[in-house]
Motif scaffolding. Structure first.
Motif, mmCIF file in Angstrom:
data_model
loop_
_atom_site.group_PDB
_atom_site.id
_atom_site.type_symbol
_atom_site.label_atom_id
_atom_site.label_comp_id
_atom_site.label_asym_id
_atom_site.label_seq_id
_atom_site.Cartn_x
_atom_site.Cartn_y
_atom_site.Cartn_z
ATOM 1 N N UNK A 298 -46.097 -31.321 -45.501
ATOM 2 C CA UNK A 298 -46.828 -32.562 -45.287
ATOM 3 C C UNK A 298 -47.729 -32.974 -46.423
ATOM 4 N N UNK A 299 -47.893 -32.134 -47.447
ATOM 5 C CA UNK A 299 -48.745 -32.480 -48.576
ATOM 6 C C UNK A 299 -48.041 -33.495 -49.477
ATOM 7 N N UNK A 300 -48.862 -34.292 -50.173
ATOM 8 C CA UNK A 300 -48.354 -35.356 -51.039
ATOM 9 C C UNK A 300 -48.695 -35.021 -52.482
ATOM 10 N N UNK A 301 -47.733 -35.215 -53.379
ATOM 11 C CA UNK A 301 -47.880 -34.856 -54.788
ATOM 12 C C UNK A 301 -47.374 -35.991 -55.666
ATOM 13 N N UNK A 302 -47.575 -35.831 -56.971
ATOM 14 C CA UNK A 302 -46.852 -36.656 -57.942
ATOM 15 C C UNK A 302 -45.383 -36.231 -57.905
ATOM 16 N N UNK A 303 -44.486 -37.183 -58.014
ATOM 17 C CA UNK A 303 -43.066 -36.838 -57.958
ATOM 18 C C UNK A 303 -42.647 -35.877 -59.066
#
Length: 336
Positions: A298-303
């Motif tokens: 569920x964590x969001x990162x830079x692609x």
């Protein structure tokens, strides 16, 4: 021996082999993921133009599939995959060159619409099961949803068991139908016989041919045999590759996402506050660009950050859960 070979050949032209019917069954299943991948690539590059195709892929696919099968059933008395393998649907007792209307409509129903409904039920079951596993103590889950999640695996097993039973009966020549849906449509598969003379066939006695005609006949006969061997080899090779892919898929697949525990929320007291800020990438610790979520955690990162990390380490950099690049979900955040 020659007479026996001739009888066997004639029989195989009436009744397709077990490998032919399985190959044509698996052909159409390879088109769906390929088309979806192409649409996904187009939607990621131009979301404003092609995003709706990905959001409504099931409906777009069933529409295209319906047009394709309708055309082939009308023109060739066979579905796309059946015609590809030179098979044809035959209605016992019918002398018409086209399928009778009831069989034509039932064929479309069982080839296109029933698989579409089954796919939607599979997707709904997976979504509801995930919700029940995530919120197991939620008292607001409708009883019908719980009943559906409990009963559907048995219905799915019955579906697959019926198909397996028909295929087994067809393999041992106890049935003329390899599928219950083909049986219910009222047709059976036969080889699409070609009434034209076979290339390389000797039309005159050998003794009456001149030297040049004998040479031409030998060349044609050799070419015909070579073409037949190549065609058969390709068909068997494609089926063998698909069989190996199915056989080893169970060993190479990672655990499903729903089997993983729900990760704990980030503890800001133990970590740098900027690490878990809503706009900061946990990998590079800078403001995110091209936001991408990792579905296993569920964590969001830079692609670029998460793609390179997952490709190299095969896990989430925060929770350490196993992950693949297929688990990356690109996010489109409104500027307003």
């Amino acid at each position: 021996m020659a007479e026996g070979a001739h009888i066997t050949s004639a029989f195989s032209h009436e009744r397709p082999s077990f490998f032919e019917v399985l190959a044509q069954e698996s052909l159409i299943s390879t088109i769906r993921p390929a088309l979806k991948h192409a649409i996904r690539v187009a939607a990621e590059s131009r979301p404003e133009r092609f995003g709706w195709l990905l959001r409504h892929f099931d409906e777009v696919y069933v529409g295209l599939h319906l047009l394709l099968e309708q055309q082939h059933l009308h023109k060739y008395c066979a579905t796309f995959s059946e015609h590809f393998y030179n098979l044809q649907r035959h209605c016992p007792g019918s002398q018409s060159e086209q399928l009778p209307t009831p069989i034509f409509l039932k064929s479309l129903l069982f080839v296109v619409l029933i698989p579409y409904v089954k796919q939607k039920l599979d997707d709904y079951f997976e979504n509801q099961r995930h919700l029940l596993n995530t919120y197991a103590t939620n008292k607001n889950v409708p009883p019908l949803t719980k009943a559906f999640v409990a009963i559907y695996p048995y219905l799915h097993t019955t579906w697959e068991g019926a198909i397996l039973a028909y295929q087994t009966a067809y393999l041992f020549k106890k049935s003329n139908h390899h599928s219950p849906f083909l049986h219910m449509s009222g047709a059976r598969l036969i080889n699409d016989l070609d009434t034209e003379p076979i290339e390389g066939q000797l039309l005159q006695p050998w003794d009456q041919l001149s030297g040049s005609e004998k040479v031409i006949h030998v060349i044609k006969k050799t070419s015909s045999v070579a073409a037949g061997c190549v065609t058969s080899g390709l068909s068997v090779g494609v089926f063998f590759v698909q069989f190996l892919d199915w056989w080893y898929s169970g060993e190479t697949n990672h655990a499903p996402i729903t089997a993983l525990p729900v990760p704990d929320p980030p503890n800001k007291e133990d970590e740098d506050e900027d690490t878990f800020h809503f706009s900061v990438c946990p990998v590079c610790h800078r403001t995110r660009s091209n936001d991408t979520a990792l579905s296993v955690s569920g964590y969001v990162f830079c692609y670029p950050c998460i793609y390179d990390y997952v490709r190299e380490y095969k896990m989430c950099p925060v929770t350490k859960y196993p992950a693949q690049t297929d688990h990356l979900i690109k996010l489109y955040i409104s500027e307003t």
